[in-house]
Design an enzyme around this catalytic site. Structure first.
Site, PDB file in Angstrom:
ATOM      1  N   CYS A   1       0.823  -1.214   0.000  1.00  0.00           N
ATOM      2  CA  CYS A   1       0.000   0.000   0.000  1.00  0.00           C
ATOM      3  C   CYS A   1       0.856   1.262   0.000  1.00  0.00           C
ATOM      4  CB  CYS A   1      -0.906  -0.018   1.222  1.00  0.00           C
ATOM      5  SG  CYS A   1      -1.882   1.493   1.417  1.00  0.00           S
TER       6      CYS A   1
ATOM      7  N   SER B   1      -2.676   7.949   6.922  1.00  0.00           N
ATOM      8  CA  SER B   1      -1.217   8.011   6.814  1.00  0.00           C
ATOM      9  C   SER B   1      -0.630   9.360   7.212  1.00  0.00           C
ATOM     10  CB  SER B   1      -0.778   7.650   5.389  1.00  0.00           C
ATOM     11  OG  SER B   1      -1.294   8.571   4.435  1.00  0.00           O
TER      12      SER B   1
END
Length: 256
Positions: free
Chosen positions: A38, A91
């Site tokens: 990812c 993130s």
């Protein structure tokens, strides 16, 4: 839970990333829940490696989520962290948490000056709202005309960022969260080059020089797996068949 094709992915990191994983198996206050493939995970992983923050790496298949992972992170998204029993996800939020929670670990990825910190966030926002969606739209588009249209929009977004890069990194010699935010898509741009007619040169010499500097950064290299294992995953995006939350959001025209 559905048994879509995205569930059948390589189960763990490979290459240099696998060596990094091996070094982070001991229990720590900070547990890093990752999906090796990812790009959003790679953002947070780069930040951890740059900051030399102790962490325990745990691989998660986000399509086969275990109960504890869902208990601490109901959205079931990676990356996620568990720090002293508390959980966070997203993130860029995680990267900023590292700055605040581990001030003794250097180098910092956000400048000390308040204006420069805000300026960094301004361009991180550009990456999040223009470059990343532009990359995904170009990958997922099926009609040639739409592919070309999306690619031109992506080039425009890349040039806009490149114009502000002081060189070699966004803030000159200081590697920052702006660089971290875009680096995972730089190392995946070969997918566009091989399938959508993209080239770094077409985005301009400034972008090409910046991209080459980012992809050779040690923390970026250490968090990459062998290229052949990405191919299977991105083939689904290229056919517009991926069932990730990001892919679903793109089809629905929602932010992600």
């Amino acid at each position: 839970m559905s048994n879509g094709p995205d569930q059948y992915i390589h189960p763990h990191a490979t290459g240099l990333a696998a060596k990094t994983v091996e070094k982070h198996q001991e229990p720590q206050d900070l547990v890093f829940y990752s999906g090796w493939f990812c790009p959003f995970v790679q953002r947070a992983w780069i930040a951890l490696e740059e900051r030399n923050i102790p962490y325990q790496y745990k691989e998660v298949n986000p399509y086969k989520k275990e109960k504890h992972f869902l208990d601490i992170n109901p959205k079931g998204l990676v990356p996620a962290i568990e720090y002293k029993g508390k959980a966070l996800y997203e993130s860029l939020i995680i990267c900023e948490f590292f700055e605040d929670a581990f001030p003794e670990h250097e180098p910092h990825l956000l400048p000390a000056d308040p204006f420069d910190r805000a300026y960094a966030r301004l361009w991180i926002d550009h990456i999040a709202k223009q470059i990343v969606p532009g990359f995904m739209r170009t990958v997922m588009a099926q009609e040639p005309d739409k592919q070309r249209e999306n690619l031109e929009e992506l080039y425009k977004a890349l040039r806009t960022l490149a114009e502000k890069v002081q060189g070699p990194y966004f803030f000159g010699d200081q590697f920052s969260l702006v660089d971290v935010a875009v680096a995972p898509w730089v190392v995946r741009d070969y997918i566009l080059a091989e399938n959508r007619g993209y080239s770094r040169e077409a985005a301009g010499s400034a972008w090409k020089a910046y991209a080459e500097k980012l992809e050779s950064r040690e923390s970026v290299l250490k968090t990459q797996s062998d290229k052949e294992h990405y191919a299977e995953i991105y083939a689904r995006y290229l056919r517009n068949e991926a069932q990730s939350e990001a892919a679903k959001a793109m089809r629905a025209g929602r932010p992600f």
